[in-house]
Every structure is written in structure tokens, then in C-alpha cells.
Design a protein around this motif. Structure first.
Motif, PDB file in Angstrom:
ATOM      1  N   SER A   1       5.447 -23.141 -29.213  1.00  0.00           N
ATOM      2  CA  SER A   1       6.245 -23.603 -28.080  1.00  0.00           C
ATOM      3  C   SER A   1       7.451 -22.688 -27.895  1.00  0.00           C
ATOM      4  O   SER A   1       7.890 -22.027 -28.839  1.00  0.00           O
ATOM      5  N   SER A   2       7.960 -22.642 -26.677  1.00  0.00           N
ATOM      6  CA  SER A   2       9.056 -21.751 -26.351  1.00  0.00           C
ATOM      7  C   SER A   2      10.365 -22.290 -26.898  1.00  0.00           C
ATOM      8  O   SER A   2      10.587 -23.493 -26.966  1.00  0.00           O
ATOM      9  N   GLU A   3      11.270 -21.386 -27.270  1.00  0.00           N
ATOM     10  CA  GLU A   3      12.609 -21.774 -27.692  1.00  0.00           C
ATOM     11  C   GLU A   3      13.539 -21.916 -26.505  1.00  0.00           C
ATOM     12  O   GLU A   3      14.695 -22.265 -26.667  1.00  0.00           O
ATOM     13  N   LEU A   4      13.052 -21.588 -25.323  1.00  0.00           N
ATOM     14  CA  LEU A   4      13.791 -21.780 -24.092  1.00  0.00           C
ATOM     15  C   LEU A   4      13.090 -22.898 -23.323  1.00  0.00           C
ATOM     16  O   LEU A   4      11.898 -22.805 -23.038  1.00  0.00           O
ATOM     17  N   THR A   5      13.837 -23.947 -23.002  1.00  0.00           N
ATOM     18  CA  THR A   5      13.262 -25.143 -22.410  1.00  0.00           C
ATOM     19  C   THR A   5      13.610 -25.260 -20.933  1.00  0.00           C
ATOM     20  O   THR A   5      14.791 -25.168 -20.551  1.00  0.00           O
ATOM     21  N   GLN A   6      12.584 -25.460 -20.108  1.00  0.00           N
ATOM     22  CA  GLN A   6      12.757 -25.682 -18.683  1.00  0.00           C
ATOM     23  C   GLN A   6      12.050 -26.968 -18.279  1.00  0.00           C
ATOM     24  O   GLN A   6      11.047 -27.346 -18.887  1.00  0.00           O
ATOM     25  N   ASP A   7      12.571 -27.622 -17.249  1.00  0.00           N
ATOM     26  CA  ASP A   7      11.860 -28.751 -16.669  1.00  0.00           C
ATOM     27  C   ASP A   7      10.567 -28.231 -16.035  1.00  0.00           C
ATOM     28  O   ASP A   7      10.584 -27.215 -15.342  1.00  0.00           O
ATOM     29  N   PRO A   8       9.453 -28.916 -16.234  1.00  0.00           N
ATOM     30  CA  PRO A   8       8.171 -28.413 -15.707  1.00  0.00           C
ATOM     31  C   PRO A   8       8.120 -28.344 -14.188  1.00  0.00           C
ATOM     32  O   PRO A   8       7.462 -27.464 -13.630  1.00  0.00           O
ATOM     33  N   ALA A   9       8.791 -29.286 -13.526  1.00  0.00           N
ATOM     34  CA  ALA A   9       8.697 -29.334 -12.074  1.00  0.00           C
ATOM     35  C   ALA A   9       9.992 -29.863 -11.472  1.00  0.00           C
ATOM     36  O   ALA A   9      10.637 -30.749 -12.043  1.00  0.00           O
ATOM     37  N   VAL A  10      10.346 -29.299 -10.338  1.00  0.00           N
ATOM     38  CA  VAL A  10      11.534 -29.711  -9.586  1.00  0.00           C
ATOM     39  C   VAL A  10      11.170 -29.649  -8.102  1.00  0.00           C
ATOM     40  O   VAL A  10      10.387 -28.777  -7.693  1.00  0.00           O
ATOM     41  N   SER A  11      11.735 -30.549  -7.325  1.00  0.00           N
ATOM     42  CA  SER A  11      11.502 -30.501  -5.886  1.00  0.00           C
ATOM     43  C   SER A  11      12.840 -30.504  -5.152  1.00  0.00           C
ATOM     44  O   SER A  11      13.863 -30.969  -5.673  1.00  0.00           O
ATOM     45  N   VAL A  12      12.799 -29.973  -3.934  1.00  0.00           N
ATOM     46  CA  VAL A  12      14.012 -29.891  -3.110  1.00  0.00           C
ATOM     47  C   VAL A  12      13.614 -30.016  -1.651  1.00  0.00           C
ATOM     48  O   VAL A  12      12.559 -29.506  -1.236  1.00  0.00           O
ATOM     49  N   ALA A  13      14.436 -30.670  -0.882  1.00  0.00           N
ATOM     50  CA  ALA A  13      14.190 -30.756   0.552  1.00  0.00           C
ATOM     51  C   ALA A  13      14.559 -29.424   1.202  1.00  0.00           C
ATOM     52  O   ALA A  13      15.486 -28.728   0.757  1.00  0.00           O
ATOM     53  N   LEU A  14      13.845 -29.080   2.230  1.00  0.00           N
ATOM     54  CA  LEU A  14      14.093 -27.847   2.955  1.00  0.00           C
ATOM     55  C   LEU A  14      15.556 -27.754   3.374  1.00  0.00           C
ATOM     56  O   LEU A  14      16.114 -28.694   3.951  1.00  0.00           O
ATOM     57  N   GLY A  15      16.198 -26.646   3.038  1.00  0.00           N
ATOM     58  CA  GLY A  15      17.585 -26.429   3.416  1.00  0.00           C
ATOM     59  C   GLY A  15      18.611 -26.976   2.438  1.00  0.00           C
ATOM     60  O   GLY A  15      19.804 -26.701   2.583  1.00  0.00           O
ATOM     61  N   GLN A  16      18.150 -27.722   1.459  1.00  0.00           N
ATOM     62  CA  GLN A  16      19.077 -28.280   0.477  1.00  0.00           C
ATOM     63  C   GLN A  16      19.227 -27.350  -0.720  1.00  0.00           C
ATOM     64  O   GLN A  16      18.597 -26.291  -0.797  1.00  0.00           O
ATOM     65  N   THR A  17      20.077 -27.742  -1.657  1.00  0.00           N
ATOM     66  CA  THR A  17      20.382 -26.933  -2.830  1.00  0.00           C
ATOM     67  C   THR A  17      19.673 -27.491  -4.059  1.00  0.00           C
ATOM     68  O   THR A  17      19.621 -28.712  -4.248  1.00  0.00           O
ATOM     69  N   VAL A  18      19.143 -26.602  -4.854  1.00  0.00           N
ATOM     70  CA  VAL A  18      18.448 -27.007  -6.073  1.00  0.00           C
ATOM     71  C   VAL A  18      18.913 -26.139  -7.233  1.00  0.00           C
ATOM     72  O   VAL A  18      19.201 -24.951  -7.067  1.00  0.00           O
ATOM     73  N   ARG A  19      19.004 -26.761  -8.399  1.00  0.00           N
ATOM     74  CA  ARG A  19      19.367 -26.045  -9.623  1.00  0.00           C
ATOM     75  C   ARG A  19      18.230 -26.177 -10.619  1.00  0.00           C
ATOM     76  O   ARG A  19      17.766 -27.292 -10.905  1.00  0.00           O
ATOM     77  N   ILE A  20      17.824 -25.047 -11.166  1.00  0.00           N
ATOM     78  CA  ILE A  20      16.791 -24.997 -12.203  1.00  0.00           C
ATOM     79  C   ILE A  20      17.468 -24.556 -13.490  1.00  0.00           C
ATOM     80  O   ILE A  20      18.189 -23.548 -13.495  1.00  0.00           O
ATOM     81  N   THR A  21      17.274 -25.304 -14.556  1.00  0.00           N
ATOM     82  CA  THR A  21      17.992 -25.021 -15.793  1.00  0.00           C
ATOM     83  C   THR A  21      17.071 -24.524 -16.901  1.00  0.00           C
ATOM     84  O   THR A  21      15.860 -24.769 -16.906  1.00  0.00           O
ATOM     85  N   CYS A  22      17.707 -23.847 -17.853  1.00  0.00           N
ATOM     86  CA  CYS A  22      17.028 -23.264 -19.009  1.00  0.00           C
ATOM     87  C   CYS A  22      17.934 -23.493 -20.203  1.00  0.00           C
ATOM     88  O   CYS A  22      19.111 -23.114 -20.165  1.00  0.00           O
ATOM     89  N   GLN A  23      17.403 -24.137 -21.233  1.00  0.00           N
ATOM     90  CA  GLN A  23      18.222 -24.460 -22.398  1.00  0.00           C
ATOM     91  C   GLN A  23      17.678 -23.802 -23.654  1.00  0.00           C
ATOM     92  O   GLN A  23      16.469 -23.775 -23.887  1.00  0.00           O
ATOM     93  N   GLY A  24      18.597 -23.290 -24.475  1.00  0.00           N
ATOM     94  CA  GLY A  24      18.198 -22.674 -25.741  1.00  0.00           C
ATOM     95  C   GLY A  24      19.413 -22.172 -26.492  1.00  0.00           C
ATOM     96  O   GLY A  24      20.377 -21.696 -25.881  1.00  0.00           O
ATOM     97  N   ASP A  25      19.349 -22.276 -27.816  1.00  0.00           N
ATOM     98  CA  ASP A  25      20.489 -21.865 -28.633  1.00  0.00           C
ATOM     99  C   ASP A  25      20.822 -20.384 -28.451  1.00  0.00           C
ATOM    100  O   ASP A  25      21.987 -19.980 -28.540  1.00  0.00           O
ATOM    101  N   SER A  26      19.797 -19.568 -28.219  1.00  0.00           N
ATOM    102  CA  SER A  26      20.035 -18.127 -28.105  1.00  0.00           C
ATOM    103  C   SER A  26      20.891 -17.777 -26.895  1.00  0.00           C
ATOM    104  O   SER A  26      21.499 -16.702 -26.853  1.00  0.00           O
ATOM    105  N   LEU A  27      20.971 -18.701 -25.943  1.00  0.00           N
ATOM    106  CA  LEU A  27      21.763 -18.432 -24.741  1.00  0.00           C
ATOM    107  C   LEU A  27      23.261 -18.402 -25.031  1.00  0.00           C
ATOM    108  O   LEU A  27      24.045 -17.969 -24.187  1.00  0.00           O
ATOM    109  N   ARG A  28      23.641 -18.835 -26.230  1.00  0.00           N
ATOM    110  CA  ARG A  28      25.051 -18.689 -26.634  1.00  0.00           C
ATOM    111  C   ARG A  28      25.395 -17.202 -26.825  1.00  0.00           C
ATOM    112  O   ARG A  28      26.540 -16.796 -26.676  1.00  0.00           O
ATOM    113  N   ASN A  29      24.366 -16.433 -27.214  1.00  0.00           N
ATOM    114  CA  ASN A  29      24.609 -15.036 -27.596  1.00  0.00           C
ATOM    115  C   ASN A  29      24.027 -14.003 -26.636  1.00  0.00           C
ATOM    116  O   ASN A  29      24.416 -12.828 -26.697  1.00  0.00           O
TER     117      ASN A  29
END
Lengths: 107, 121
Positions: A1-29
Motif C-alpha cells: 500500500s502507498s505511504e501517501l494517502t488520497q481519497d479515492p473519489a471526490v466530486s464537484v459541481a461545475l464552476g465550484q472549488t474542490v480540494r484534493i488532499t494527500c497525506q503522508g509523513d514524508s511530506l514534512r520533509n
């Protein structure tokens, strides 16, 4: 499994704002980069070094990073933004590693 | 303009070998590190291997260490991936990708279109 975690699916309405996140300890460095992949196509770099945008990428794409989380934000999502998005950084061994990917649906 | 074109993908039996190539044009190959990244059918991206700009450093994912070898020919502007002892789980589209980073970070600014490797009896 990956050490970087993402949500499998996200939806957004046309013209709206969406944020996709990625979590992992290595992102500190290490910085994160983000890739857009449409079906049957090669990935395309949309953000590197957490928040830098390559030439040719629309400015509705932006990135940020804090602590163990990196984020890709699409401000005013368009129909053509519907795709899979992958974050990338280094893992605990120092090797490059990808998140599991987020499928973005634009409604 | 920058172009990366992979070739060499095929259907092979388990245990056999295959050599992938990635031909580069539109820039000076020797200025960049390169990676191979693969994507199994319906799955996400998986990093496979890295070679530094001068081939002095090579790194591999645990899944392929000891079986795959990355190399480059800066005069022929070509990157290679020698794949030995292939397994069904190596079935994937293989991409070569350029890494322009000069810091400790890594990112891929240009990708090839990919070449399909299918390992099946």
C-alpha cells in the motif's frame, strides 16, 4: 500500500472549488507534485514543489502544503478537469512514491 | 519540442525477459534524471526505477529489485529498462518520465505515451 494517502473519489459541481488532499509523513520533509491523468492517456504534471504551476497549466489549478498534508485545489472546476489525480513525493525509504489516486467527477 | 517515445512492450510468458526503450528528442538527455513508472490495468501509478543524469546512481522499487535494470545511452538519447524473470504482476503500461529536479525532491515534467507489457502463459 502507498505511504501517501488520497481519497479515492471526490466530486464537484461545475464552476465550484474542490480540494484534493494527500497525506503522508514524508511530506514534512519533501515537496509534493500532482498529476492529472485522463482515461487512456499519460499523466500530466499540474503542480510541482507543492505550489508551482508548469507553463501551460491553467491558473485555476493551485497547490499548497503544510505538515503531513499536501493539497491540490481547482478553483472554478471545468468539465475537462474530470480525471484521476495523483500526488507524488518520496516515501520513508527516500524512493519516489505515488498516492493511490483520486477520481474527480465534475457534476 | 520535448518528446519521449517508449517501445518494446509485448506479450511474454512468465520467467521470460523484455527490454523497453525510451527515445528522447527535443532536449539534451544528459542533463536530466529519468524514471520508469508503471500502471497495472485499472490501477494507480507505481514508481519502478530511477537513473541519475550520468548513470552513477540507480534505484529500484522493492517489487523489481534484482530483476529489472535501468540504463541509459546519452549519445543515443535513449533510456532502457531490462526486465528479467517477468511475473504476471508485472503486467502494466510502462512510462518513462523526465525528472528536472536539482534538489532532493522528485517530480516528472514530461512523460512518454507508455508501452504495454503483458505477462501471461
Amino acid at each position: 500500500s502507498s505511504e501517501l494517502t488520497q481519497d479515492p473519489a471526490v466530486s464537484v459541481a461545475l464552476g465550484q472549488t474542490v480540494r484534493i488532499t494527500c497525506q503522508g509523513d514524508s511530506l514534512r520533509n519533501y515537496y509534493a507534485s500532482w498529476y492529472q491523468q485522463e482515461p487512456g492517456q499519460a499523466p500530466v504534471l499540474v503542480i510541482y514543489a507543492n505550489n508551482r504551476r508548469p507553463s501551460g497549466i491553467p491558473d485555476r489549478f493551485s497547490g499548497s502544503g503544510s505538515g503531513t498534508t499536501a493539497s491540490l485545489t481547482i478553483t472554478g472546476a471545468q468539465a475537462e478537469d474530470e480525471a484521476d489525480y495523483y500526488c507524488n513525493s518520496r516515501d520513508s525509504s527516500g524512493n519516489p512514491s505515488f498516492g493511490g489516486g483520486t477520481k474527480l467527477t465534475v457534476l | 519540442q520535448v518528446q519521449l517515445v517508449e517501445s518494446g512492450g509485448a506479450v511474454v510468458q512468465p520467467g521470460r525477459s523484455l527490454r523497453l526503450s525510451c527515445a528522447a528528442s527535443g532536449f539534451t538527455l544528459s542533463n536530466f534524471a529519468f524514471h520508469w513508472v508503471r500502471q497495472a490495468p485499472g490501477k494507480g501509478l507505481q514508481w519502478v526505477a530511477l537513473i541519475s543524469y550520468d548513470a552513477s546512481d540507480k534505484y529500484y522499487a522493492d517489487d523489481v529489485k534484482g530483476r529489472f535494470t535501468i540504463s541509459r545511452d546519452n549519445f543515443q538519447n535513449t533510456l532502457f529498462l531490462q526486465m528479467d524473470s517477468l511475473r504476471p504482476e508485472d503486467t502494466a503500461v510502462y512510462y518513462c518520465a523526465r525528472d528536472p529536479s536539482i534538489t532532493g525532491d522528485v517530480y516528472f515534467d514530461f512523460w512518454g505515451q507508455g508501452t504495454l507489457v503483458s505477462v501471461s502463459s
